[in-house]
Each structure stands twice: as structure tokens, then as C-alpha cells.
Design a protein around this motif. Structure first.
Motif, PDB file in Angstrom:
ATOM      1  N   ALA A  48      16.119  10.253  17.731  1.00  0.00           N
ATOM      2  CA  ALA A  48      15.575  11.167  18.732  1.00  0.00           C
ATOM      3  C   ALA A  48      15.725  10.586  20.132  1.00  0.00           C
ATOM      4  O   ALA A  48      16.075  11.298  21.090  1.00  0.00           O
ATOM      5  N   ASP A  49      15.475   9.277  20.272  1.00  0.00           N
ATOM      6  CA  ASP A  49      15.599   8.637  21.582  1.00  0.00           C
ATOM      7  C   ASP A  49      17.035   8.678  22.091  1.00  0.00           C
ATOM      8  O   ASP A  49      17.277   8.906  23.286  1.00  0.00           O
ATOM      9  N   LEU A  50      17.988   8.449  21.186  1.00  0.00           N
ATOM     10  CA  LEU A  50      19.395   8.446  21.602  1.00  0.00           C
ATOM     11  C   LEU A  50      19.807   9.818  22.136  1.00  0.00           C
ATOM     12  O   LEU A  50      20.457   9.921  23.186  1.00  0.00           O
ATOM     13  N   LEU A  51      19.415  10.875  21.434  1.00  0.00           N
ATOM     14  CA  LEU A  51      19.763  12.218  21.894  1.00  0.00           C
ATOM     15  C   LEU A  51      19.023  12.582  23.174  1.00  0.00           C
ATOM     16  O   LEU A  51      19.578  13.257  24.053  1.00  0.00           O
ATOM     17  N   ARG A  52      17.773  12.167  23.293  1.00  0.00           N
ATOM     18  CA  ARG A  52      17.030  12.390  24.544  1.00  0.00           C
ATOM     19  C   ARG A  52      17.751  11.747  25.717  1.00  0.00           C
ATOM     20  O   ARG A  52      17.966  12.373  26.775  1.00  0.00           O
ATOM     21  N   ASP A  53      18.146  10.479  25.553  1.00  0.00           N
ATOM     22  CA  ASP A  53      18.801   9.766  26.647  1.00  0.00           C
ATOM     23  C   ASP A  53      20.168  10.375  26.967  1.00  0.00           C
ATOM     24  O   ASP A  53      20.585  10.401  28.139  1.00  0.00           O
ATOM     25  N   ALA A  54      20.858  10.865  25.947  1.00  0.00           N
ATOM     26  CA  ALA A  54      22.147  11.516  26.197  1.00  0.00           C
ATOM     27  C   ALA A  54      21.963  12.782  27.024  1.00  0.00           C
ATOM     28  O   ALA A  54      22.750  13.069  27.933  1.00  0.00           O
ATOM     29  N   LEU A  55      20.932  13.555  26.710  1.00  0.00           N
ATOM     30  CA  LEU A  55      20.636  14.749  27.506  1.00  0.00           C
ATOM     31  C   LEU A  55      20.355  14.394  28.953  1.00  0.00           C
ATOM     32  O   LEU A  55      20.854  15.046  29.882  1.00  0.00           O
ATOM     33  N   LEU A  56      19.538  13.381  29.169  1.00  0.00           N
ATOM     34  CA  LEU A  56      19.181  12.994  30.532  1.00  0.00           C
ATOM     35  C   LEU A  56      20.399  12.471  31.295  1.00  0.00           C
ATOM     36  O   LEU A  56      20.510  12.671  32.512  1.00  0.00           O
ATOM     37  N   THR A  57      21.329  11.824  30.597  1.00  0.00           N
ATOM     38  CA  THR A  57      22.548  11.317  31.236  1.00  0.00           C
ATOM     39  C   THR A  57      23.512  12.455  31.579  1.00  0.00           C
ATOM     40  O   THR A  57      24.079  12.502  32.677  1.00  0.00           O
ATOM     41  N   ASP A  58      23.696  13.369  30.641  1.00  0.00           N
ATOM     42  CA  ASP A  58      24.697  14.428  30.820  1.00  0.00           C
ATOM     43  C   ASP A  58      24.219  15.571  31.703  1.00  0.00           C
ATOM     44  O   ASP A  58      25.038  16.369  32.180  1.00  0.00           O
ATOM     45  N   LEU A  59      22.908  15.698  31.881  1.00  0.00           N
ATOM     46  CA  LEU A  59      22.354  16.763  32.724  1.00  0.00           C
ATOM     47  C   LEU A  59      21.556  16.123  33.856  1.00  0.00           C
ATOM     48  O   LEU A  59      20.327  16.143  33.864  1.00  0.00           O
ATOM     49  N   PRO A  60      22.238  15.519  34.813  1.00  0.00           N
ATOM     50  CA  PRO A  60      21.540  14.844  35.912  1.00  0.00           C
ATOM     51  C   PRO A  60      20.876  15.846  36.845  1.00  0.00           C
ATOM     52  O   PRO A  60      21.063  17.062  36.731  1.00  0.00           O
ATOM     53  N   GLY A  61      20.101  15.293  37.777  1.00  0.00           N
ATOM     54  CA  GLY A  61      19.411  16.145  38.736  1.00  0.00           C
ATOM     55  C   GLY A  61      17.917  16.088  38.544  1.00  0.00           C
ATOM     56  O   GLY A  61      17.386  15.166  37.904  1.00  0.00           O
ATOM     57  N   ASP A  62      17.239  17.094  39.072  1.00  0.00           N
ATOM     58  CA  ASP A  62      15.787  17.078  39.020  1.00  0.00           C
ATOM     59  C   ASP A  62      15.285  17.806  37.778  1.00  0.00           C
ATOM     60  O   ASP A  62      16.057  18.296  36.946  1.00  0.00           O
ATOM     61  N   HIS A  63      13.971  17.889  37.670  1.00  0.00           N
ATOM     62  CA  HIS A  63      13.357  18.551  36.522  1.00  0.00           C
ATOM     63  C   HIS A  63      13.771  20.026  36.461  1.00  0.00           C
ATOM     64  O   HIS A  63      14.038  20.559  35.372  1.00  0.00           O
ATOM     65  N   ALA A  64      13.845  20.681  37.595  1.00  0.00           N
ATOM     66  CA  ALA A  64      14.189  22.106  37.603  1.00  0.00           C
ATOM     67  C   ALA A  64      15.571  22.351  37.029  1.00  0.00           C
ATOM     68  O   ALA A  64      15.801  23.335  36.310  1.00  0.00           O
ATOM     69  N   ALA A  65      16.527  21.458  37.322  1.00  0.00           N
ATOM     70  CA  ALA A  65      17.888  21.631  36.820  1.00  0.00           C
ATOM     71  C   ALA A  65      17.929  21.515  35.298  1.00  0.00           C
ATOM     72  O   ALA A  65      18.578  22.324  34.615  1.00  0.00           O
TER      73      ALA A  65
END
Length: 368
Positions: A48-65
Motif C-alpha cells: 500500500a505504501d509503495l502505491l501511495r508513494d507512486a501516486l504522489l510522485t506521478d501526480l505532483p502539485g498541490d492537494h487540489a490537483a
């Protein structure tokens, strides 16, 4: 049925890639695309952590994005559900607390409520609780417990449990245990068994460290009970009953009784390590009034260091009239399981009736 670690396997990771690619067609998603190969061999939490971190890496920007992409996936893809939701909710919560703005925090709480019906947001809400306990509890007590959505009401109780399985601990909940009691007070009479069972499990968590607080809450609920309240309380105080906690036993009607207990008696003096011990006992109410009994048994297991530790197991509840006799027969398996190792040597079994231990029968657990 898959093992727990396999709940988030390559097919789940690939489904997440498809959902995010559809919601964000211009994103290249390099970290997510390699994730299905990288999660093999990892425990569930790290997957779960690996996929979470991948999402945060691939979708940069702020919370709204990030939230915009997640909301599009939620609206457009019916397959955006199941175990892939766990890392998505944690990415939403992580991005919001990193941003640090109150508006981002509140918007993330609302999005977690929207997502919880697709699996659960109970793990992600821990991130919010750890970051700002008071603000998160304010949303939960003011909004979630009153939601028309049963999944959101259940999230209010489950997400704030002191010892939620697979989840990170929330120090504020552990050090200030009464802080979640208003949530339980609001939900213990909920019309859904799904919600009430979560309340019972939450109460049981609370009882582990703060039995008086748990018994006090249960007593209040029983003062003005709904039809399902007694059952909820019995389930919520189950650990205290096993421990022989006197206030909990008294509240549930398992008061002191005058009994004659014969046993337990084991049928075999030796038991193979992959076999079962079978034991019998008899209990007679020798008093003048009916006796309501919570009858458990304790397996006294040999530890690696030569000491013993007791583990209590539920056996039965009975009400015996004066002079009535109850015959007890039970078989306890020593079949090896991944979470517990059995050591050959001297073990024992005893009874625990209304919190009082009675008798002990020894037997030898053998390697062959």
C-alpha cells in the motif's frame, strides 16, 4: 482465498494504473507503471505504501490537483474500487497534511468520506488524526456520525479505534482514551449492524488499557437500551470477560456463584504437536438461586524460555438452576499456524468461570 499480502497484488496495481491514466490521460505515470512488478514479495502494508508513494510522485502539485484526478476516477470508473482504494486514500491524506492548509485538511476529510464506500478510508484517516486530532475529531463528531451513508458512520467508529488492525497508532487516541467515547455514544444505537459491530470492536479496544472507561460507557448504554444494545455490550466487553474483570462480569450478569466444578480432565496424557487435546468437565450449581455463567477455558502454553503463558478461549454461557449440572466437552487444536509456534513439552488446560479459575489438567505436547 488469497493470503493477506496478496490482497494488493499486481492485478490491483494494474487496475490502479488504468483508472489514473483514464482520469489523467496526459500524465506519464512512470512510478505507477512499474509498481505491479515491484510489489511482489512485499508485505501488505508496504505494498500500500509503495502505491501511495507512486501516486504522489506521478501526480505532483498541490492537494487540489491530486483530488481533482481522484474525483474524476471516482465519478468515471466503476472499477475504481476494492483494495486499490487503500493507497489512494493515503495519498489524499498525505498530500493534505503536507500542504498544511486548513482548507486542504477539510477537503481531504470530505474526500475520504466519499471514497470509503469503495473499500474503506479507515487507514488514511489515521494520518489526519495524527496531524490534527482536534480538527479531525471535529469533522467526525459533527458530520460523519450523522451521515446518511452507513459506510461513513462506520468509518467514524472504525477509523478512530485505538488498535485498528493493520493501521498506524494514533498517539492522541492512546494517551487521551476518552476522546473517542462521544463517537461511540452517538453510534451505539445505530440502525446498522455493520456500524454497531464496529462500535463493539472499538469498545473492546478501549477496554484493553482502560477497563473502567469501557465499562462506564457500556453501563450508560444499558441504562436506556435499544433492542441490540445488550448484544453490542457483550461483544464489546469480551476481552474483559476473558480476563475475569469483575465490574464487566457484574454488568453482564455474571455474578459470583456457588458451584461444584469437576475437572477439567484431559482424555490423553500426550498430544502430538499437530493434534488436539480433548477435555471434559462438569459444573453443578450448588446455590439456592439460578446462576448465570460465563465459562471459558485457558490453555497454558509452554514458551521457548521454559515459562508458561495463558491464553483464554470462549467456551459457553449457561444459566443453571439450583442443583442443575452442565456437562462440558471441548477439543482444542494445536495445528500449526503462521502466527503462533507451539513448543513441545508440558502444557495445561484450566477453566475460568465468571472470572474465577478452577482446576488445571496437564498434558505433554510431543514433537511426533
Amino acid at each position: 482465498m488469497p493470503f493477506a499480502d496478496e490482497l494488493i497484488g499486481p492485478p490491483v496495481a494494474q487496475a490502479l494504473v488504468r483508472a489514473i491514466r483514464s482520469a489523467a490521460p496526459h500524465a506519464e505515470l512512470p512510478a505507477l507503471r512499474v509498481a505491479p512488478r515491484r510489489i511482489e514479495g512485499l508485505p501488505l502494508r508496504r505494498r500500500a505504501d509503495l502505491l501511495r508513494d507512486a501516486l504522489l510522485t506521478d501526480l505532483p502539485g498541490d492537494h487540489a490537483a491530486l483530488s481533482a484526478v481522484v474525483c474524476r476516477a471516482l465519478a468515471e470508473s466503476p472499477d475504481f474500487s476494492g483494495w486499490l482504494i487503500w493507497p489512494v486514500t493515503e495519498a489524499v491524506a498525505t498530500r493534505a497534511v503536507r500542504e498544511g492548509a486548513p482548507a486542504a485538511f477539510d477537503e481531504a476529510m470530505a474526500l475520504l468520506a466519499d471514497l470509503t464506500g469503495r473499500l474503506t478510508s479507515e487507514f488514511a484517516v489515521r494520518i489526519m488524526l495524527r496531524h490534527d486530532l482536534d480538527r479531525a475529531l471535529g469533522v467526525i463528531t459533527d458530520t460523519w456520525v450523522h451521515s446518511a451513508d452507513v459506510d461513513v458512520r462506520r468509518l467514524a467508529s472504525e477509523g478512530t479505534r485505538p488498535y485498528l488492525p493493520w493501521a498506524t497508532r494514533v498517539p492522541g487516541v492512546l494517551t487521551c482514551p476518552g476522546v473517542t467515547v462521544p463517537i461511540l455514544d452517538a453510534l451505539h444505537h445505530d440502525g446498522s449492524e455493520y456500524v454497531r459491530r464496529s462500535v463493539a470492536n472499538h469498545l473492546n479496544d478501549l477496554s484493553r488499557d482502560h477497563p473502567a472507561l469501557a465499562v462506564g460507557a457500556a453501563r450508560r448504554w444499558l441504562d436506556t437500551p435499544a433492542p441490540a444494545t445488550a448484544r453490542l455490550v457483550r461483544h464489546g466487553l469480551r476481552t474483559l470477560v476473558k480476563r475475569g474483570d469483575r465490574p464487566a462480569l457484574d454488568l453482564l450478569g455474571f455474578t459470583a456463584a456457588t458451584l461444584d466444578v469437576d475437572g477439567p480432565h484431559v482424555e490423553r496424557a500426550t498430544v502430538p504437536v499437530d493434534g488436539s487435546v480433548r477435555f471434559t468437565a462438569a459444573v453443578v450449581n450448588t446455590g439456592d438461586t439460578p446462576a448465570r455463567l460465563a465459562i471459558d477455558y485457558v490453555i497454558h502454553r509452554l514458551k521457548a524460555d521454559g515459562g508458561h503463558t495463558g491464553r483464554t478461549f470462549k467456551l459457553t454461557t449457561r444459566t443453571l438452576a439450583p442443583g442443575e449440572r452442565a456437562e462440558i466437552t471441548r477439543e482444542h487444536s494445536f495445528r500449526p499456524i503462521s502466527t503462533r509456534r507451539h513448543h513441545p513439552g508440558r502444557h495445561a488446560v484450566s477453566l475460568r468461570i465468571n472470572g474465577v479459575d478452577s482446576g488445571r489438567a496437564g498434558f505433554e505436547l510431543t514433537a511426533d
